[in-house]
Scaffold this active site. Structure first.
Site, short mmCIF file in Angstrom:
data_model
loop_
_atom_site.label_atom_id
_atom_site.label_comp_id
_atom_site.label_asym_id
_atom_site.label_seq_id
_atom_site.Cartn_x
_atom_site.Cartn_y
_atom_site.Cartn_z
N ASP A 50 50.80 -21.60 -54.30
CA ASP A 50 51.22 -20.20 -54.40
C ASP A 50 52.46 -19.95 -53.56
O ASP A 50 53.07 -18.89 -53.64
CB ASP A 50 50.09 -19.27 -53.93
CG ASP A 50 49.08 -19.02 -55.04
OD1 ASP A 50 49.41 -19.26 -56.21
OD2 ASP A 50 47.95 -18.58 -54.72
N ASP A 81 42.78 -20.54 -63.79
CA ASP A 81 42.75 -20.40 -62.33
C ASP A 81 41.32 -20.53 -61.81
O ASP A 81 40.35 -20.46 -62.59
CB ASP A 81 43.34 -19.03 -61.96
CG ASP A 81 43.98 -19.01 -60.58
OD1 ASP A 81 43.68 -19.89 -59.76
OD2 ASP A 81 44.77 -18.08 -60.33
C1 GLA Z 1 46.00 -17.24 -57.76
C2 GLA Z 1 47.14 -18.02 -58.38
C3 GLA Z 1 48.35 -17.13 -58.47
C4 GLA Z 1 48.02 -15.90 -59.27
C5 GLA Z 1 46.84 -15.19 -58.66
C6 GLA Z 1 46.38 -14.04 -59.55
O1 GLA Z 1 46.25 -16.98 -56.43
O2 GLA Z 1 47.41 -19.18 -57.67
O3 GLA Z 1 49.44 -17.83 -59.04
O4 GLA Z 1 47.74 -16.29 -60.59
O5 GLA Z 1 45.75 -16.05 -58.48
O6 GLA Z 1 45.32 -13.35 -59.00
#
Ligand code: GLA
Length: 691
Positions: free
Chosen positions: A519, A450
């Site tokens: 997300d 990420d």
């Molecule tokens: C980002 C990712 C999510 C999750 C969060 C965790 O927003 O896109 O899918 O993994 O971080 O903090």
């Protein structure tokens, strides 16, 4: 026809792919000029293409440049901007020679006076119409650095046409990949990211058509950049109707030095011409990535469970074990524990950078959970965010100078975090070491990598002005770390993520297996996000979860079948709080996952046909899968036939669920009435097999 033909007398090159042709030449002053890009040509035809005379107006300047560099009488957006010692800018081209090998061509030039060599690279493949281009700069001098203000990978030119349209994607966090198809302004149009990552707001590809392309017909020219940091594509549309665009790493306003002896290789900016409309363009891009970009394209991606929407930051061994048990029972094949497992992480404000298991949550480390996941028959994956640090972390307390920062400037936090300067070798070494240990210790089969914030105060004080190279070196070091990890851990697969779809491009996809594209897991919103994503990127990379209803982001309530059918058009995963799902929902999910495993080779490895806005078709060999979504039922509340594409008109296709046999011809012309249940948010899946 050979992929590369060189006509030395006319100083012209013809590149041929299975159905496109690309021609360039050298002008009398040695500068490289674009001649043609479109359908295949013979050499004789290539030589007969009329080229602009150049005119003698004192205002127009050169318009057919293959790689526009600042210099005499060039006024469009430059691909190359350099400044030499003493202040001279631009390039005076001197042709040195060519090298070619199979489908690969390199044209070497040097500046007439200054110690700069420029090589333009081309590569064609025998199974793709995508042409790869990139450039190399080499400071051949011994004494003086060269300042580089812009160094694009390539410039592409489409022929003069009336009414060009530009297709591209826009968006933001949770609303990535929104397809725009708009008239191309007679101006310069800049698509860019100044964020240090690919971005949610734009994605580094363009497609142009003359206003006449449809999903299955018409000429489309396009290009996609293999780069995961800041980037810029500048499209120039001149009054004669000619359109060209230059693209490369970095945004405007940054500069860096090419030291004596140093070489710089740009990323690839790949181009595609097709006359088969936007559908064929997408299928060509997908096939190119499967054949030449993705590391393990031949694999089927597993059905994933991810903990994020169920447990948020509050992961612990007990709740992950309980989720894993349900997930395994449903048929999930890979269990990924998301954020919250390490350091002092209790929410977004602390712990990033301290990559050891949180002792209160995992008193025995991660080993027992990984073992339990495997005992349940699943692979084990983990979320990491290597490029980031919370100020409230042991790492930051020990190394406050490791982050991007500038003297006398506030260090702006976003999501309570700062960006580690991965251009620094000590930071990159540290990251590789802990990742290598973590993956090795637990045989981790999936890392969700990420990257949850953009760059700000992008400085490296010890490097002074040349610190701006970090925009490039940060990304090349991220690439190098991932490449090393993959090389030392053969079983490791990686999902690219940046707060959802903020880092998807051909550069990261060359070293990752799938992408978390947003997300936003609301199935209704996803239809548009997935549609935009699929313009360029293939279904086998498109991770899509079924989550809870009402959706935690949007509050929308959508039936389970609809949520599944939307997610089943990519790499299916589950992301909800399974411990709260009802028995009927769990049993329906078990059946849907089994169905997905049956259609998975067709979806993940088949060809995509978009059937209107709310239906997609995948086809592979003798199998066809159609997914249809209907948001609102309208009078007379009967499903409307969907016309299928790509089928053999003379063949017959049996519906694998009902046994009914259809003619390919009628499915293409009259369509198929999908078995949509009554009501809003209804959806259907049809499986056909050629008989
Ligand atoms: C980002 C990712 C999510 C999750 C969060 C965790 O927003 O896109 O899918 O993994 O971080 O903090």
């Amino acid at each position: 026809m050979k992929p590369l033909v060189h006509d030395p007398d006319n100083r012209l090159w013809l590149l041929s792919t299975p159905s496109s042709g690309y021609v360039l030449r050298l002008a009398p002053d040695d500068s490289p000029r674009h001649v043609a890009w479109g359908p295949r040509l013979t050499l004789e035809q290539a030589l007969s293409v009329s080229v602009p005379s150049g005119g003698d107006s004192s205002f127009d300047g050169v318009i057919d440049e293959e790689y526009p560099a600042e210099g005499p009488a060039r006024f469009g957006p430059p691909s190359l901007q350099v400044r030499f010692d003493g202040g001279a800018r631009g390039v005076q081209w001197h042709y040195l020679g060519q090298e070619s090998d199979g489908g690969r061509l390199s044209l070497r030039f040097r500046d007439d006076h200054y110690p700069l060599e420029i090589t333009l690279h081309y590569r064609v493949h025998d199974d793709s119409d995508v042409i790869e281009r990139w450039a190399t700069l080499h400071n051949t001098g011994a004494d003086h650095p060269i300042e580089v203000l812009r160094c694009d990978a390539a410039a592409w030119t489409a022929p003069p046409r009336d009414g060009y349209r530009l297709s591209h994607v826009t968006g933001g966090w949770s609303a990535e990949s929104q397809l725009e198809r708009v008239p191309l302004a007679r101006a310069e149009t800049v698509l860019t990211s100044r964020r240090g990552h690919t971005s949610h707001q734009a994605n580094p590809w363009v497609m142009l058509d003359a206003g006449d392309a449809t999903e299955e017909h018409g000429e489309v020219w396009g290009a996609a950049l293999a780069w995961s940091g800041s980037w810029r594509i500048a499209v120039h549309h001149d009054p004669d109707g000619r359109a060209s665009w230059t693209g490369g790493a970095g945004h405007e306003g940054i500069s860096w030095t090419l030291r004596p002896g140093q070489r710089h290789h740009t990323p690839v900016f790949a181009g595609l011409y097709t006359d088969g409309g936007f559908g064929a363009a997408s299928r060509q891009w997908h096939a190119y990535q499967a054949g030449h970009v993705l590391p393990q394209a031949g694999e089927l991606r597993p059905v994933t469970y991810n903990s994020w929407e169920a447990t948020g930051f509050d992961v612990d061994e007990d709740n992950q074990r309980r989720l894993a048990a349900v997930a395994a029972d449903l048929g999930v094949e890979l269990f990924v524990m998301d954020d919250g497992w390490f350091g002092g992480r209790r929410d977004a404000s602390a712990g990033l950078g301290d990559w050891t298991p949180n002792a209160a949550r995992f008193p025995r480390g991660l080993g027992p959970l990984a073992a339990e996941v495997r005992r349940l028959g699943m692979r084990f994956g983990l979320w990491v965010e290597p490029e980031m640090v919370n100020p409230d972390s042991d790492l930051y307390r020990a190394h406050p100078d490791w982050v991007l920062h500038m003297p006398h400037r506030t260090r702006t936090t976003m999501r309570h975090q700062l960006v580690l300067n991965f251009a620094r070798d000590d930071v990159a070494d540290w990251a590789y070491k802990w990742l290598d240990e973590l993956v090795g210790q637990h045989d981790i089969e999936m890392l969700k990598w990420d990257m949850n914030r953009a760059f700000t105060e992008p400085g490296w004080p010890q490097r002074g002005a040349d610190g701006e190279r970090l925009w490039i070196d940060h990304i090349t070091n991220v690439y190098a770390i991932i490449d090393r990890l993959r090389a030392s851990h053969a079983g490791l697969r990686i999902e690219t993520c940046a707060g959802g779809g903020g880092r998807v491009d051909l550069g990261i996809l060359a070293r990752t297996d799938q992408a978390w594209i947003s997300d936003n897991t609301d199935a209704v919103d996803r239809i548009a996000i997935q549609r935009g994503y699929g313009q360029l990127y293939p279904a086998r990379t498109m991770a899509a979860w079924v989550t809870d209803s009402p959706n935690p982001h949007t509050g929308r309530e959508v039936p389970l079948a609809f949520r599944f059918h939307v997610a089943m058009s990519g790499v299916l995963g589950l992301g909800g709080d399974l411990l709260r799902w009802s028995e009927p929902d769990l049993s329906a999910s078990r059946a849907m996952i089994a169905t997905y495993k049956d259609i998975r080779p067709v979806v993940q490895h088949g060809e995509l046909y978009r059937l209107g806005d709310d239906a997609v078709q995948y086809q592979r060999g003798d199998r066809v899968v159609v997914l249809v979504w209907r948001l609102t039922s309208r009078p007379p509340h009967q499903p409307v036939a969907v016309r299928l594409a790509g089928l053999e008109p003379g063949a017959r296709y049996r519906d694998e669920d009902t046994g009914r046999v259809h003619h390919g011809h009628t499915l293409r012309t009259h369509g198929l009435v999908p078995p949509l249940p009554p009501g809003d948010y209804s959806s259907a899946l049809v499986r056909l097999r050629r008989v």
